[in-house]
Design a protein around this motif. Structure first.
Motif, PDB file in Angstrom:
ATOM      1  N   LYS A 154      19.890  24.735  -3.431  1.00 33.35           N
ATOM      2  CA  LYS A 154      19.849  23.343  -2.952  1.00 33.35           C
ATOM      3  C   LYS A 154      20.466  23.237  -1.571  1.00 33.35           C
ATOM      4  O   LYS A 154      19.950  22.550  -0.695  1.00 33.35           O
ATOM      5  CB  LYS A 154      20.599  22.414  -3.911  1.00 33.35           C
ATOM      6  CG  LYS A 154      19.816  21.952  -5.081  1.00 33.35           C
ATOM      7  CD  LYS A 154      20.645  20.953  -5.878  1.00 33.35           C
ATOM      8  CE  LYS A 154      19.997  20.643  -7.189  1.00 33.35           C
ATOM      9  NZ  LYS A 154      20.793  19.717  -8.005  1.00 33.35           N
ATOM     10  N   ILE A 181      14.720  21.258  -8.394  1.00 31.81           N
ATOM     11  CA  ILE A 181      14.235  21.937  -7.194  1.00 31.81           C
ATOM     12  C   ILE A 181      13.189  22.993  -7.494  1.00 31.81           C
ATOM     13  O   ILE A 181      12.606  23.547  -6.574  1.00 31.81           O
ATOM     14  CB  ILE A 181      15.387  22.584  -6.386  1.00 31.81           C
ATOM     15  CG1 ILE A 181      16.099  23.659  -7.204  1.00 31.81           C
ATOM     16  CG2 ILE A 181      16.337  21.527  -5.870  1.00 31.81           C
ATOM     17  CD1 ILE A 181      17.062  24.505  -6.391  1.00 31.81           C
ATOM     18  N   SER A 233      17.845  21.033 -12.289  1.00 31.58           N
ATOM     19  CA  SER A 233      18.215  21.176 -10.876  1.00 31.58           C
ATOM     20  C   SER A 233      17.275  20.376  -9.981  1.00 31.58           C
ATOM     21  O   SER A 233      17.617  20.053  -8.850  1.00 31.58           O
ATOM     22  CB  SER A 233      18.182  22.648 -10.460  1.00 31.58           C
ATOM     23  OG  SER A 233      16.835  23.099 -10.332  1.00 31.58           O
ATOM     24  N   HIS A 237      13.583  21.128   0.807  1.00 30.62           N
ATOM     25  CA  HIS A 237      12.605  21.747  -0.092  1.00 30.62           C
ATOM     26  C   HIS A 237      11.381  22.243   0.694  1.00 30.62           C
ATOM     27  O   HIS A 237      10.249  21.908   0.378  1.00 30.62           O
ATOM     28  CB  HIS A 237      12.205  20.753  -1.195  1.00 30.62           C
ATOM     29  CG  HIS A 237      11.657  21.433  -2.403  1.00 30.62           C
ATOM     30  ND1 HIS A 237      12.455  21.910  -3.392  1.00 30.62           N
ATOM     31  CD2 HIS A 237      10.391  21.721  -2.782  1.00 30.62           C
ATOM     32  CE1 HIS A 237      11.708  22.457  -4.326  1.00 30.62           C
ATOM     33  NE2 HIS A 237      10.454  22.357  -3.982  1.00 30.62           N
TER      34      HIS A 237
END
Length: 88
Positions: A26, A56, A54, A32
């Protein structure tokens, strides 16, 4: 040439269900910009839950990895339009 960078994070042997790795990713990938693929030990609900929570990860693979599954998933990630045509 088409180049796609992805992050494969293998948490299958971690003692904290991968929490440290997901927090690190992260921080390293804040917008991202790269797809993140989690590799969790098959049947480890703690690892799977930690990866999914998470928020992600883009894909989830199970350890031990099977070559045919890995090839299919990588191909799907590289050529998403071809996979959508097959589903239509």
């Amino acid at each position: 040439m088409h180049l796609k960078i992805s992050i494969f994070a293998d948490v299958s042997d971690t003692t904290d269900s991968g929490k440290f790795i997901w927090d690190t990713i992260k921080d390293a990938n804040p917008n991202h910009v790269c797809p993140v693929i989690a590799i969790c030990r098959e049947g480890s609900l703690d690892q799977i839950q930690t990866a999914v929570s998470s928020e992600i990860i883009d894909d989830l693979l199970f350890s031990p990895l099977e070559v045919s599954v890995l090839k299919r998933r990588i191909k799907a990630s590289i050529h998403p339009d071809k996979n959508n045509e097959a589903d239509a």
